[in-house]
Design a protein around this motif. Structure first.
Motif, PDB file in Angstrom:
ATOM      1  N   THR A  21      20.026  43.390 131.793  1.00 38.43           N
ATOM      2  CA  THR A  21      21.125  42.448 132.011  1.00 38.43           C
ATOM      3  C   THR A  21      20.632  41.231 132.769  1.00 38.43           C
ATOM      4  OG1 THR A  21      21.802  43.517 134.048  1.00 38.43           O
ATOM      5  CG2 THR A  21      22.855  44.294 132.028  1.00 38.43           C
ATOM      6  N   VAL A  22      21.204  40.073 132.445  1.00 38.39           N
ATOM      7  CA  VAL A  22      20.740  38.838 133.076  1.00 38.39           C
ATOM      8  C   VAL A  22      21.844  38.014 133.722  1.00 38.39           C
ATOM      9  CG1 VAL A  22      18.696  38.664 131.610  1.00 38.39           C
ATOM     10  CG2 VAL A  22      20.798  37.509 130.913  1.00 38.39           C
ATOM     11  N   ALA A  23      23.104  38.228 133.364  1.00 36.34           N
ATOM     12  CA  ALA A  23      24.187  37.398 133.911  1.00 36.34           C
ATOM     13  C   ALA A  23      24.159  37.415 135.436  1.00 36.34           C
ATOM     14  CB  ALA A  23      25.542  37.869 133.395  1.00 36.34           C
ATOM     15  N   GLY A  24      24.187  36.209 136.028  1.00 34.03           N
ATOM     16  CA  GLY A  24      24.182  36.057 137.476  1.00 34.03           C
ATOM     17  C   GLY A  24      22.805  36.005 138.099  1.00 34.03           C
ATOM     18  N   ARG A  25      21.779  36.274 137.334  1.00 27.86           N
ATOM     19  CA  ARG A  25      20.420  36.330 137.884  1.00 27.86           C
ATOM     20  C   ARG A  25      19.784  34.941 137.926  1.00 27.86           C
ATOM     21  NH1 ARG A  25      18.125  41.623 136.323  1.00 27.86           N
ATOM     22  NH2 ARG A  25      16.407  41.094 137.714  1.00 27.86           N
ATOM     23  N   ARG A  26      18.830  34.772 138.840  1.00 27.33           N
ATOM     24  CA  ARG A  26      18.070  33.523 138.965  1.00 27.33           C
ATOM     25  C   ARG A  26      17.098  33.390 137.807  1.00 27.33           C
ATOM     26  NH1 ARG A  26      15.602  34.007 144.840  1.00 27.33           N
ATOM     27  NH2 ARG A  26      13.971  32.836 143.804  1.00 27.33           N
ATOM     28  N   LEU A  27      16.965  32.155 137.307  1.00 29.36           N
ATOM     29  CA  LEU A  27      16.087  31.908 136.167  1.00 29.36           C
ATOM     30  C   LEU A  27      15.137  30.751 136.434  1.00 29.36           C
ATOM     31  CD1 LEU A  27      18.729  32.009 133.285  1.00 29.36           C
ATOM     32  CD2 LEU A  27      17.164  33.824 133.931  1.00 29.36           C
ATOM     33  N   ALA A  28      14.006  30.796 135.740  1.00 32.93           N
ATOM     34  CA  ALA A  28      13.104  29.653 135.628  1.00 32.93           C
ATOM     35  C   ALA A  28      13.053  29.321 134.141  1.00 32.93           C
ATOM     36  CB  ALA A  28      11.722  29.994 136.156  1.00 32.93           C
ATOM     37  N   TRP A  29      13.163  28.033 133.822  1.00 31.70           N
ATOM     38  CA  TRP A  29      13.204  27.564 132.430  1.00 31.70           C
ATOM     39  C   TRP A  29      12.010  26.671 132.167  1.00 31.70           C
ATOM     40  CZ3 TRP A  29      16.080  22.585 131.104  1.00 31.70           C
ATOM     41  CH2 TRP A  29      16.029  22.315 129.735  1.00 31.70           C
ATOM     42  N   ARG A  30      11.298  26.982 131.137  1.00 27.50           N
ATOM     43  CA  ARG A  30      10.196  26.121 130.716  1.00 27.50           C
ATOM     44  C   ARG A  30      10.780  24.973 129.920  1.00 27.50           C
ATOM     45  NH1 ARG A  30       5.812  26.991 126.085  1.00 27.50           N
ATOM     46  NH2 ARG A  30       4.933  24.925 126.268  1.00 27.50           N
ATOM     47  N   HIS A  31      10.668  23.773 130.479  1.00 21.22           N
ATOM     48  CA  HIS A  31      11.179  22.566 129.825  1.00 21.22           C
ATOM     49  C   HIS A  31      10.020  21.592 129.673  1.00 21.22           C
ATOM     50  CE1 HIS A  31      13.885  19.433 128.583  1.00 21.22           C
ATOM     51  NE2 HIS A  31      13.485  18.658 129.571  1.00 21.22           N
ATOM     52  N   GLU A  32       9.595  21.406 128.444  1.00 13.75           N
ATOM     53  CA  GLU A  32       8.447  20.557 128.124  1.00 13.75           C
ATOM     54  C   GLU A  32       7.230  21.027 128.902  1.00 13.75           C
ATOM     55  OE1 GLU A  32       9.924  16.601 128.655  1.00 13.75           O
ATOM     56  OE2 GLU A  32      11.315  16.795 126.979  1.00 13.75           O
ATOM     57  N   ASP A  33       6.708  20.243 129.826  1.00 12.12           N
ATOM     58  CA  ASP A  33       5.472  20.619 130.513  1.00 12.12           C
ATOM     59  C   ASP A  33       5.691  21.083 131.951  1.00 12.12           C
ATOM     60  OD1 ASP A  33       6.227  18.221 131.566  1.00 12.12           O
ATOM     61  OD2 ASP A  33       4.234  17.319 131.540  1.00 12.12           O
ATOM     62  N   ARG A  34       6.914  21.497 132.282  1.00 13.71           N
ATOM     63  CA  ARG A  34       7.189  21.933 133.651  1.00 13.71           C
ATOM     64  C   ARG A  34       8.196  23.076 133.640  1.00 13.71           C
ATOM     65  NH1 ARG A  34      12.009  19.433 135.799  1.00 13.71           N
ATOM     66  NH2 ARG A  34      12.977  18.193 134.171  1.00 13.71           N
ATOM     67  N   PHE A  35       8.393  23.673 134.799  1.00 16.73           N
ATOM     68  CA  PHE A  35       9.400  24.720 134.948  1.00 16.73           C
ATOM     69  C   PHE A  35      10.531  24.205 135.814  1.00 16.73           C
ATOM     70  CE2 PHE A  35       5.725  27.282 133.809  1.00 16.73           C
ATOM     71  CZ  PHE A  35       6.283  28.062 132.810  1.00 16.73           C
ATOM     72  N   VAL A  36      11.755  24.469 135.398  1.00 19.39           N
ATOM     73  CA  VAL A  36      12.950  24.099 136.140  1.00 19.39           C
ATOM     74  C   VAL A  36      13.486  25.381 136.770  1.00 19.39           C
ATOM     75  CG1 VAL A  36      15.279  23.142 135.980  1.00 19.39           C
ATOM     76  CG2 VAL A  36      13.448  22.247 134.503  1.00 19.39           C
ATOM     77  N   ARG A  37      13.731  25.334 138.064  1.00 20.87           N
ATOM     78  CA  ARG A  37      14.245  26.497 138.799  1.00 20.87           C
ATOM     79  C   ARG A  37      15.638  26.180 139.336  1.00 20.87           C
ATOM     80  NH1 ARG A  37       9.889  30.222 140.029  1.00 20.87           N
ATOM     81  NH2 ARG A  37       7.941  29.357 139.279  1.00 20.87           N
ATOM     82  N   ASP A  38      16.181  27.035 140.159  1.00 23.89           N
ATOM     83  CA  ASP A  38      17.537  26.894 140.703  1.00 23.89           C
ATOM     84  C   ASP A  38      18.571  26.903 139.588  1.00 23.89           C
ATOM     85  OD1 ASP A  38      16.589  26.881 143.300  1.00 23.89           O
ATOM     86  OD2 ASP A  38      16.494  24.709 143.421  1.00 23.89           O
ATOM     87  N   LEU A  39      18.396  27.837 138.661  1.00 25.63           N
ATOM     88  CA  LEU A  39      19.336  28.057 137.561  1.00 25.63           C
ATOM     89  C   LEU A  39      19.851  29.485 137.649  1.00 25.63           C
ATOM     90  CD1 LEU A  39      17.194  26.541 134.663  1.00 25.63           C
ATOM     91  CD2 LEU A  39      19.092  25.431 135.861  1.00 25.63           C
TER      92      LEU A  39
END
Length: 195
Positions: free
Chosen positions: A130-148
């Protein structure tokens, strides 16, 4: 040469996207400014508590203490400019969550020492349950976006891609105190990892 082979986030063979760097806790006493940093608190030999944010340390007599708030309270205080209660935690019981350098391997083991919080390796969303509510890191182009934060479980997207709906962490917490659903977007699971 295909883009897959030149991808800096792919593994050495170029087949699988590299995960984001691990989260590595560091003693708060070694960091100058703590305001807004995500922290862990706890007692060595006992356990750890996360999803907290810190403010700058204060000195009372000979003790250095860190104001620590649950993330929901931190975000509410910052956006609504309200006063919230922040317990003062001895600095030696606070660790700052830092992101390991991208090119530095971080040994991760399921068997850990209780001397300090262990590093946390990212987990591909497809392997996470299960993932709902969990913290994520997203690979966007050449970097990672956090605080999601994941707002949904894994589902079929409108264009046939397997997705998770994601919100900015601030919007996730605002949903809790205001009741207003956050703005979300569907992101491909192949670009998402649990922190």
């Amino acid at each position: 040469m295909s883009a897959q082979w030149s991808d800096p986030f792919a593994d050495a063979a170029g087949w699988v996207p590299r995960p984001p760097p691990a989260i590595v806790p560091r003693p708060a006493a070694a960091q100058r400014s703590l305001r807004g940093w995500r922290v862990l608190t706890g007692v060595p030999g006992h356990g750890w508590r996360g999803d907290l944010r810190a403010d700058n340390a204060v000195v009372q007599g000979s003790r250095t203490l860190v104001p620590v708030l649950p993330e929901a309270e931190w975000y509410r205080a910052e956006t609504d400019r309200v006063e919230v209660f922040a317990p003062l935690v001895p600095v030696e019981r606070v660790w700052v969550e830092t992101v390991a350098a991208a090119d530095t391997p971080t040994p991760i083991s399921r068997l850990v020492s209780l001397d300090q919080p262990p590093p946390r390796a990212p987990v591909p969303v497809l392997d996470a349950g299960t993932v709902a509510g969990r913290r994520l890191a997203w690979r966007h182009e050449d970097r990672f976006v956090r605080d999601l934060r994941a707002v949904s479980e894994i589902h079929d997207g409108t264009e046939g891609e397997v997705c998770v709906r994601v919100a900015a962490e601030l919007d996730w917490y605002r949903w809790a105190w205001s009741g207003a659903p956050p703005k979300t977007r569907a992101l491909a699971v192949s670009t998402l990892w649990l922190e």
